[in-house]
Scaffold this active site. Structure first.
Site, PDB file in Angstrom:
ATOM      1  N   SER A  77       9.589 -19.870  15.192  1.00 24.65           N
ATOM      2  CA  SER A  77       9.419 -19.648  13.879  1.00 24.65           C
ATOM      3  C   SER A  77       9.203 -20.798  13.111  1.00 24.65           C
ATOM      4  O   SER A  77       8.496 -21.761  13.658  1.00 24.65           O
ATOM      5  CB  SER A  77      10.402 -18.725  13.301  1.00 24.65           C
ATOM      6  N   ASP A 215       5.731 -13.598  15.882  1.00 24.45           N
ATOM      7  CA  ASP A 215       6.718 -14.497  15.377  1.00 24.45           C
ATOM      8  C   ASP A 215       8.003 -14.562  17.105  1.00 24.45           C
ATOM      9  O   ASP A 215       8.269 -13.762  17.663  1.00 24.45           O
ATOM     10  CB  ASP A 215       7.756 -13.973  14.565  1.00 24.45           C
TER      11      ASP A 215
END
Length: 386
Positions: A77, A215
């Site tokens: 991320s 993600d």
């Protein structure tokens, strides 16, 4: 449940692997791991700036960069974004961003990245600005050009499997040699917040290979430290420079793991009575927060136990703020006021003790870590010259 099971399997594999070999500093593998957390990436950015400054001071070299000292840099991320910034080369084949440039990047671009789309259907943010700025900063650079080994995680929602982008995998899986901006957007495309990312590369046969990614936290649950160690272990087995390292021998690893902060014990916690009234959407938001917090604690617990079992606890440093409150707990609050608070959190964290049992501050621990990294780099250079 599946994530916990895999952690336990790896944990006991590590404990089962014993070695009495004393690590030679020049043969130790150095690993940097950076958690996910959206705008809270400002916190580890402050830590990276301090560490790079220490390395420049110790080696009397203002051009020293983190990529010069770490064999593996991993992130998920926002941690994946930081990884790319400090490992992607510029036209002079040096990192395009110094660590001191990262916080200004967040302050300038954060409000545009986290600019609510206003749509009641689809993700909260359209991701267009994020992708645009990543393209501008990272250009056409691909994984193989990274200045050191990287480990950036994502999750393919079409194949239902994690995708880990590393240089060392490219010989076997050339389709993973994607553009860094595609990888960075993908690892940051948190469900609910940003749209998934679709792009293509090509296999060794020239066939199109499709990615449908979200993600990296879905794959590593926010903390990529175990992933980074796994990549480092494989790297050590394949590189003759680390000939003394045995499989999963963490006694010969130097690991710096940077968190993006967890909530204070009494901030945004819930009672069973409150949660009993929640619907599916409320649970969805809460579960993400709970899972990330649990992952952060448990990964640190597993790794700490392993290093202590090897009498190598000084080889592992986890830098984490465990008392975030108010707006600083939000991964998408990019208001000027909150970003300034996050800067203060990072700066204050440096002055805090590493643990309640030790008076050593994070600042002092990072200075010690910088000296180890510097000494190891010099020993490696001397060995290579013979």
């Amino acid at each position: 449940m599946a994530t916990t099971k895999s952690f336990l399997i790896l944990f006991f594999m590590i404990l089962a692997t014993t070695s009495s070999t004393c690590a030679k500093l020049e043969e130790m593998v150095t690993v940097l791991s950076i958690d996910g957390g959206g705008i809270k990436g400002i916190i580890p950015a402050i830590i990276l700036e301090f560490l790079e400054g220490q390395l420049q001071e110790v080696d009397n070299n203002k051009d020293a960069r983190l990529a010069d000292y770490f064999d593996v840099i991993g992130g998920t991320s926002t941690g994946g974004l930081l990884t790319a910034m400090i490992t992607t080369p510029n036209e002079n084949n040096r990192p395009f961003a110094a660590a001191k440039d990262i916080v200004p990047f967040y302050l300038e671009h954060g409000p545009h990245i986290f600019n609510y789309s206003g749509s009641i259907i689809g993700p909260m943010y359209d991701g267009k600005y994020l992708l645009q700025v990543l393209q501008e900063k990272l250009g056409e650079t691909r994984v193989h050009q990274a200045l050191t080994e990287v480990a950036i995680s994502s999750f393919d929602i079409k194949t239902n499997k994690p995708v880990i982008f590393t240089k060392s995998n490219l010989a076997k899986s050339p389709e993973l040699d994607a553009k860094m901006y595609d990888i960075c957007y993908s690892t940051a495309a948190a469900p609910i917040y940003f749209p998934p990312h679709y792009f293509i590369t090509h296999t060794s046969n020239g066939d199109i290979y499709e990615f449908n990614l979200v993600d990296g936290g879905v794959a590593t649950v926010g903390d990529p430290a175990l992933l980074s160690l796994s990549v480092a272990t494989r790297l050590a087995q394949e590189d003759p420079a680390f000939s003394s390292i045995k499989s999963l021998d963490y006694k010969q690893m130097l690991l710096l793991s940077l968190g993006t902060g967890t909530n204070s014990e009494f901030d945004k916690t819930y009672t069973a009575q409150e949660a009993a009234k929640w619907g599916p959407l409320r649970w969805m938001l809460a579960i993400q927060q709970m899972t990330n917090a649990a992952s952060s604690y448990m990964t640190d617990y597993y790794i700490s136990t392993v290093f202590q079992a090897r009498h190598s606890q000084n080889n592992y440093l986890r830098v984490q703020e465990n008392a975030l409150t108010g707006t600083t707990t939000e991964m998408d609050d990019a208001s000027e006021a909150n970003m300034e608070l996050l800067v203060q959190v990072g700066e204050t964290l440096l002055k805090k003790p590493v643990s309640k049992d030790s008076p050593e501050t994070y600042e002092e621990a990072l200075k010690r870590f910088a000296k180890l990294l510097s000494d190891r780099k010099k020993l490696r250079a001397n060995k290579a010259s013979y």
